[in-house]
Write a protein that holds these residues in place. Sequence first.
Motif, PDB file in Angstrom:
ATOM      1  N   SER A 144       3.269  -3.257   0.498  1.00 35.86           N
ATOM      2  CA  SER A 144       2.415  -4.209  -0.215  1.00 35.86           C
ATOM      3  C   SER A 144       0.992  -3.696  -0.384  1.00 35.86           C
ATOM      4  CB  SER A 144       2.389  -5.548   0.527  1.00 35.86           C
ATOM      5  OG  SER A 144       1.911  -5.378   1.858  1.00 35.86           O
ATOM      6  N   ILE A 158      -2.305  -2.409  -1.923  1.00 35.59           N
ATOM      7  CA  ILE A 158      -2.864  -2.628  -3.266  1.00 35.59           C
ATOM      8  C   ILE A 158      -4.240  -1.973  -3.376  1.00 35.59           C
ATOM      9  CG2 ILE A 158      -1.603  -4.758  -3.762  1.00 35.59           C
ATOM     10  CD1 ILE A 158      -4.015  -6.328  -2.834  1.00 35.59           C
ATOM     11  N   LYS A 180      -0.365   2.565 -10.204  1.00 37.45           N
ATOM     12  CA  LYS A 180      -0.437   1.296 -10.933  1.00 37.45           C
ATOM     13  C   LYS A 180       0.945   0.712 -11.197  1.00 37.45           C
ATOM     14  CE  LYS A 180      -2.181  -0.747 -15.215  1.00 37.45           C
ATOM     15  NZ  LYS A 180      -2.904  -0.488 -16.491  1.00 37.45           N
ATOM     16  N   HIS A 181       1.866   1.543 -11.656  1.00 30.60           N
ATOM     17  CA  HIS A 181       3.191   1.035 -12.004  1.00 30.60           C
ATOM     18  C   HIS A 181       3.979   0.646 -10.757  1.00 30.60           C
ATOM     19  CE1 HIS A 181       2.631   2.173 -16.193  1.00 30.60           C
ATOM     20  NE2 HIS A 181       2.159   3.339 -15.771  1.00 30.60           N
ATOM     21  N   GLY A 189       2.663  -0.369  -7.894  1.00 32.94           N
ATOM     22  CA  GLY A 189       2.068  -1.605  -7.389  1.00 32.94           C
ATOM     23  C   GLY A 189       2.503  -2.821  -8.186  1.00 32.94           C
ATOM     24  N   THR A 190       2.590  -2.686  -9.504  1.00 29.82           N
ATOM     25  CA  THR A 190       3.041  -3.802 -10.343  1.00 29.82           C
ATOM     26  C   THR A 190       4.496  -4.163 -10.048  1.00 29.82           C
ATOM     27  OG1 THR A 190       1.511  -3.108 -12.080  1.00 29.82           O
ATOM     28  CG2 THR A 190       3.295  -4.600 -12.714  1.00 29.82           C
ATOM     29  N   LYS A 191       5.317  -3.151  -9.818  1.00 28.84           N
ATOM     30  CA  LYS A 191       6.731  -3.408  -9.531  1.00 28.84           C
ATOM     31  C   LYS A 191       6.895  -4.126  -8.199  1.00 28.84           C
ATOM     32  CE  LYS A 191      11.196  -1.034  -9.411  1.00 28.84           C
ATOM     33  NZ  LYS A 191      11.876   0.285  -9.544  1.00 28.84           N
ATOM     34  N   HIS A 243       4.688  -6.012  -6.720  1.00 29.62           N
ATOM     35  CA  HIS A 243       4.160  -7.362  -6.881  1.00 29.62           C
ATOM     36  C   HIS A 243       5.185  -8.269  -7.553  1.00 29.62           C
ATOM     37  CE1 HIS A 243       1.800 -10.564  -8.815  1.00 29.62           C
ATOM     38  NE2 HIS A 243       0.986 -10.439  -7.797  1.00 29.62           N
ATOM     39  N   ARG A 244       5.820  -7.773  -8.606  1.00 29.27           N
ATOM     40  CA  ARG A 244       6.776  -8.602  -9.346  1.00 29.27           C
ATOM     41  C   ARG A 244       8.014  -8.909  -8.515  1.00 29.27           C
ATOM     42  NH1 ARG A 244       7.085  -5.523 -13.226  1.00 29.27           N
ATOM     43  NH2 ARG A 244       9.016  -4.416 -12.736  1.00 29.27           N
ATOM     44  N   ARG A 278       7.140 -11.390  -5.542  1.00 30.92           N
ATOM     45  CA  ARG A 278       6.982 -12.793  -5.968  1.00 30.92           C
ATOM     46  C   ARG A 278       8.311 -13.403  -6.362  1.00 30.92           C
ATOM     47  NH1 ARG A 278       2.399 -10.619  -4.241  1.00 30.92           N
ATOM     48  NH2 ARG A 278       0.589 -11.963  -4.596  1.00 30.92           N
TER      49      ARG A 278
END
Length: 677
Positions: A386, A388, A394-395, A397-399, A401-402, A405
């Motif tokens: 996790s 950040i 960037k990619h 971290g976005t994955k 996060h998605r 959640r």
Amino acid sequence: MRSWYSAQELAGLPGLPGTARNVKAMAAREHWEGQARLGSKAIEYAFAVLPKITQEALIAASITEEKSRTVVVSKSEIVKCDTILASRLSEDQRSVMTARLAFVREIERMSQAISQQRAIDSLVALAKSEQLSPYLTDRVQRANDRKTGDRSLSERTLKRWLADYRKEGEIGLAPARRQKDMSIPVWAASFLACYQRPTKPSVEAAYSEFALKHPAERPSIHVVRRFLNKLSAEVRERGRRTPQELKALQPFKRRSTKSLFPCDVFTADGHKFDAEVLNPRTGKPYRPEVTTVLDVATRKAVGISIGEAESTIGVMDALRDAMFYGMFAMFYVDNGSGFANDTVREVVDRLGGTMTHALPYNSQARGLIERSHQTIWVNAAKKLTSYIGADMDKHAGTKVHRIGRKELRETGRTRLIPTFSEFMAGVEYEIETYNNSPHRGLNKFRDPLTGKLRHMSPNEAWAAACAEGWEPIIAPSELLNDLSRPQVIRPTRRGEITWAGETYFLDALRSFHGEEIRMAYDVRDASRVWVRTLEGDLIGEALVDGNASDYMPKAMLEKAYEKRESGQMKRAVDKLETLTGKRVEMIAPTTAPSAQLSAEQLAEAQRFAQLAAPQVPTFELPSDPTARYRLWNQLDARLTSGESLNPEETQWHSRYPQHPDFMSIRQMFEFAKQASA
């Protein structure tokens, strides 16, 4: 040059009247800075206040006077002067000077046996026939200092070198070099106004804006680049960086900690953790605020606290842990709201220490604690999925996060974000690892296991100080707890004190009705407070809702969390209403698993839960005082026989004897018993 001149000395100079009287009148009219000359009544005037043309005349006169003065200098002083001047030469000039000096020395040695002219002719002939010694052959090209192909020796060149050496010494053999033109062009200020901005525009962008505003004085962009290359990094970046960031390019002073002992200086700071953790109260991801207290002498992490934001409660919590290692002499912190407040300052004063705040925008002065954040917490955050931080892909971290959640919405848990208990276990591990790892800021010693020299770890440095005879000053735990409790002045009424939304009761306060008392509270335990007089005498412990039948106290941390959540929700609603222009209402969502059920499935699940749940008897308190007294006797008999009580019964049984009804009813029963006997 002198800095002060009398009116008599200034009279008649360019730009000034011809008499001393008129010069004095002009000085009084223009308010020149003046002073009385020592040993005289004359008034002297500063050189800086004189007219520019007068200053130029005085400078020219001083130069002429210096040239006409004859000075006798010894040979040793000449050699010393040449050494000083030669040290200012560049490496290129020094190499040419040394090569030419080799030929001068060779001519001087040959002149002891033959004439100087014959020695020069011999060197020229040997150079043309390439019969010079290897030492001189290697220096011919360098001594000529030419870019052309012809670099041989000539009679005229050797005589010139001899004349220069005899006139000015070895410094006369150094070639002249064109110095960099460090003059400031007239367009520099206008261009720098477009270039030195916090937005950090490129040279091309700044040049385009400059060319539009000043087309008449526009140089080429290549001239602009050469001008920027002449500037130092500090001057070039001024305006493009804040004063705090600009300090990274400026000289600094290193602070030595070798003369300090453990507990001499504690430093502390808060750090927002660079990874997400599941909040233990809400179950939602958040970034904890870690407050760390560091011992400066040994770099040992002596206290930590975990919260949602830097606050007084977090600082007090970390400081309490740190003080169990020993009493500090100085507490060095920044100007954050968690440190710069009366509560922390009062505790530090009562402990006998001194709290010192660093200057604003001067985080470099607290490099020890700032570096510990990188060593401990940033490295710890990078071990988690996790993470950040700024250097996280960037990619990826976005994955993360998605997916995280999505798992929280569907199942109420996720494998990508650690729970708070897992996070705390990692915190303990990281602190222990840091305190046992070699630190390059500490002294070196020979490892008893490997026999190699290495730096001490913080724990080893602490143990070494103890082995040398240093002993920490440890306060008793009771005193330490008392000192670390913040104190406030509160009024009391009928034995009650109101604080943080709770009511505390102490029967001994009946004598202080309507007066102000000093109340101390514990940030970890809100069930009681400690009451003292304004003079500091302890009265006793007041319990929350101590005169009520039952209660459910909330800890100070929970109160802070609720207040923080309420403020965040209000600000979010205000922001949405500002963006949409419509009224927004917040609806509390249901839990994630039940949100996926239909109405029939939810009703069935609730009915099954009611049937399956064990029926726990509830503790009901009678409303009649006599019945309450009988209930207390029953509970007391159960305890005496060894039977266990539930938490509610235990709590009421221990607190009811403090109620005024208990003593009066007991006396009544004892009186009736004696009468019947």
